[in-house]
Design an enzyme around this catalytic site. Structure first.
Site, PDB file in Angstrom:
ATOM      1  N   GLU A   6      30.476  46.359  25.160  1.00 42.96           N
ATOM      2  CA  GLU A   6      29.293  46.614  24.337  1.00 42.96           C
ATOM      3  C   GLU A   6      29.006  48.107  24.322  1.00 42.96           C
ATOM      4  OE1 GLU A   6      25.601  44.558  25.194  1.00 42.96           O
ATOM      5  OE2 GLU A   6      26.679  42.676  25.519  1.00 42.96           O
TER       6      GLU A   6
ATOM      7  N   HIS B 184      26.022  34.181  28.451  1.00 43.80           N
ATOM      8  CA  HIS B 184      25.255  35.374  28.066  1.00 43.80           C
ATOM      9  C   HIS B 184      23.774  34.991  28.173  1.00 43.80           C
ATOM     10  CE1 HIS B 184      25.651  39.326  25.649  1.00 43.80           C
ATOM     11  NE2 HIS B 184      24.373  39.193  25.914  1.00 43.80           N
TER      12      HIS B 184
ATOM     13  N   ASN C 270      29.695  47.502  29.671  1.00 39.74           N
ATOM     14  CA  ASN C 270      28.678  47.726  28.639  1.00 39.74           C
ATOM     15  C   ASN C 270      27.974  49.038  28.940  1.00 39.74           C
ATOM     16  OD1 ASN C 270      29.364  45.213  27.726  1.00 39.74           O
ATOM     17  ND2 ASN C 270      27.391  44.252  28.157  1.00 39.74           N
TER      18      ASN C 270
ATOM     19  N   GLU D 110      26.708  40.747  31.990  1.00 44.44           N
ATOM     20  CA  GLU D 110      25.644  41.477  32.677  1.00 44.44           C
ATOM     21  C   GLU D 110      24.848  40.626  33.670  1.00 44.44           C
ATOM     22  OE1 GLU D 110      23.159  43.586  29.899  1.00 44.44           O
ATOM     23  OE2 GLU D 110      24.819  44.784  29.138  1.00 44.44           O
TER      24      GLU D 110
ATOM     25  N   ARG E 137      33.870  39.405  19.976  1.00 43.06           N
ATOM     26  CA  ARG E 137      33.344  38.950  21.265  1.00 43.06           C
ATOM     27  C   ARG E 137      32.063  38.160  21.005  1.00 43.06           C
ATOM     28  NH1 ARG E 137      29.392  41.537  25.065  1.00 43.06           N
ATOM     29  NH2 ARG E 137      29.706  40.494  27.046  1.00 43.06           N
TER      30      ARG E 137
ATOM     31  N   TYR F 271      25.105  51.992  27.314  1.00 41.90           N
ATOM     32  CA  TYR F 271      24.174  52.461  26.283  1.00 41.90           C
ATOM     33  C   TYR F 271      23.599  53.841  26.584  1.00 41.90           C
ATOM     34  CZ  TYR F 271      24.455  47.801  24.345  1.00 41.90           C
ATOM     35  OH  TYR F 271      24.929  46.649  23.764  1.00 41.90           O
TER      36      TYR F 271
HETATM   37  C1  FCB Z   1      22.765  44.253  26.536  1.00 42.76           C
HETATM   38  C2  FCB Z   1      22.934  42.791  26.225  1.00 42.76           C
HETATM   39  C3  FCB Z   1      23.039  42.478  24.752  1.00 42.76           C
HETATM   40  C4  FCB Z   1      22.103  43.329  23.927  1.00 42.76           C
HETATM   41  C5  FCB Z   1      22.246  44.775  24.291  1.00 42.76           C
HETATM   42  C6  FCB Z   1      21.383  45.703  23.471  1.00 42.76           C
HETATM   43  O1  FCB Z   1      22.124  44.399  27.759  1.00 42.76           O
HETATM   44  O2  FCB Z   1      24.086  42.290  26.857  1.00 42.76           O
HETATM   45  O3  FCB Z   1      22.802  41.103  24.586  1.00 42.76           O
HETATM   46  O4  FCB Z   1      20.819  42.867  24.041  1.00 42.76           O
HETATM   47  O5  FCB Z   1      21.975  44.977  25.639  1.00 42.76           O
END
Ligand code: FCB
Length: 481
Positions: A382, A133, A305, A178, A89, A307
């Site tokens: 992500e 992006h 995405n 995002e 990607r 985290y």
């Molecule tokens: C996301 C972004 C990516 C990267 C990660 C850690 O928000 O899409 O570009 O910075 O975080």
């Protein structure tokens, strides 16, 4: 498997097998890795301007050179092949294609992406292309950027150009990455380019980004000649509430963070409560009749995405207001209209970004999406972690021992597998990131790669986490860490 361990309370399973066809890959973004910021006719983007603004980026870092991927393309593709990735990607830099965001194609810029896509296909790796992006051509920002409705139409034209050029070869087209960050960090808090701090502008940008997505999908469909998947990637927030005002705080943040995108994209309407919450900031007259119909395009896969999680409560108005939402503090707020909400510091452990590690949040997010949108296939576009890494010289060559990153990945792959087992239609998983890169406002201080980049020599070294991931990709089975 002898080391099979399942049902681990901390999500440290091994021996779990993913379904055949599950797409294991890795992700990057143009401005974060390419460098070559002024080569072959590329025009400046808002991230060039912003990163060169004193004080905007930690240590004054810029993406001028980044991971120098532009000059290491073949080597990077070879490395992807060695790791066995099914998919890659990447994002396309709009200002390489159209230096001012409009007008004729810069053939040299396009040629780079032709080489990239052909190089992937030659190696049996599926191209997942993101059109945007975050790197808006600066010339369009000078005309108002995402607060200007015309930017959505310029984006659709750029999408048509890319569709006509690569629309016989791309596996998955992602319009935006995002849009939450583009709108709220770019125009609300000012932590990201273009660094504006106006809540009304941020909400205007939200709508124009949504509109740009719908227009772009419509244009792509007209020109592509293979049968690709169409998608968008969102950073959806897993919001937990605290205290008596918790549900109200969750409602507001879920609205601004999630439903203001999911609503128009997947249901064809903006959530009424978000319009009401923000009525003192804007009357939303930028939403014109017919817009939500344009935005509401069927998509083949929704990119997710993930985290970490978010914890909120209503602020008592007295104690200092906490703002631990995971984003760099800046002059403005990325949550327009949510002045009564505070973001509570969460329990660790944390990654190097200060983000709490919570694999259960990923499972919860996937399951809740699939309950709400049962016919919508999902893809993790992500997931990954920054940790401080050290390059060491071993007898058999350089190495990076990053057990914390491997542990993070093992736990989140376990979460993804548990979601699959609960019936979620999850198609694949793209690890962020293929290589160390320019982490936006944090510059080069945060390393997210599974491949280490020495920024002095540009030498690449797969970290232990990359070798662990290669085993997972080769077998489809989560290896022990
Ligand atoms: C996301 C972004 C990516 C990267 C990660 C850690 O928000 O899409 O570009 O910075 O975080």
């Amino acid at each position: 498997m002898t080391d099979s361990r399942q049902g681990n309370p901390d999500y440290r399973d091994s021996g779990l097998e993913f379904p055949a066809g599950f797409v294991f890959g890795s992700a990057t973004a143009a401005y974060q890795i390419e460098g070559a910021f002024d080569e072959d006719g590329r025009g400046p983007s808002i991230w060039d301007t912003f990163s060169h603004t004193p004080g905007a980026i930690l240590n004054g870092d810029t993406g001028d050179k980044a991971s120098d991927h532009y000059h290491h393309l073949e080597e990077d593709l070879d490395l992807m092949q060695r790791l066995g990735l099914h998919a890659y990607r990447f994002s396309i830099s709009w200002s390489r294609i159209q230096p001012t965001g409009r007008g004729p194609v810069n053939e040299k810029g396009l040629a780079f992406y032709e080489r990239l896509v052909d190089g992937l296909l030659e190696r049996g790796i599926r191209p997942i292309a993101t059109l945007y992006h975050w790197d808006l051509p600066q010339a369009l920002e000078d005309e108002g950027g995402w607060t200007n409705r015309e930017t959505a139409y310029a984006f659709a034209e750029y999408a048509r150009i890319m569709g006509a050029a690569l629309g016989d070869r791309i596996d998955t087209w992602t319009t935006l990455n995002e849009p939450w960050c583009s709108a709220y960090l770019g125009y609300g808090s000012g932590a990201h380019a273009p660094g504006r701090t106006d809540g009304a502008e941020a909400l205007t940008a939200v709508h124009h980004l949504n509109l740009a997505h719908g227009l772009a999908i419509t244009e792509l469909r007209k020109v592509v000649t293979n049968d690709p998947d169409f998608s968008i990637t969102l950073n959806l927030h897993v919001v937990r509430g605290e205290g008596p005002g918790g549900p109200e705080a969750v409602r507001q943040i879920d609205g601004l963070g999630n439903r203001v995108f999911l609503g128009p994209l997947l249901k064809g309407e903006y959530p009424a409560d978000v319009l009401a919450d923000t009525a003192a900031i804007t009357d939303w007259s930028f939403v014109r009749p017919g817009d939500t119909g344009i935005i509401h395009q069927p998509i083949d896969v929704l990119g997710v995405n993930y985290y970490s999680t978010t914890r909120v409560r209503l602020w008592d108005g007295e104690a200092p207001r906490q703002s631990a939402d995971g984003h760099k503090d800046a002059a403005g707020s990325p949550w327009p209209g949510a002045d009564r909400v505070e973001f509570v510091q969460q329990a660790g452990p944390y990654t190097d970004m200060g983000w709490n590690i919570e694999p259960a949040g990923l499972e919860e997010l996937l399951v809740s999406l699939s309950e709400e949108f049962p016919d919508q296939p999902l893809m993790i576009t992500e997931n990954g972690a920054a940790f401080p890494d050290t390059l060491v010289q071993e007898a058999d060559g350089p190495a990076v021992h990053d057990p914390l990153r491997t542990d993070y990945l093992q736990r989140h792959f376990t979460a993804a597998h548990r979601a699959l087992a609960r019936g979620v239609d999850l198609r694949g998983y793209q690890v962020w990131s293929f290589m160390d890169n320019f982490e936006w406002a944090y510059g080069y201080s945060k390393r997210f790669g599974i491949v280490y980049v020495d920024y002095d020599t540009e030498v690449r070294t797969p970290k232990d986490s990359a070798l662990w991931y290669a085993k997972l990709v080769a077998t489809g089975i989560i290896p022990a860490a």
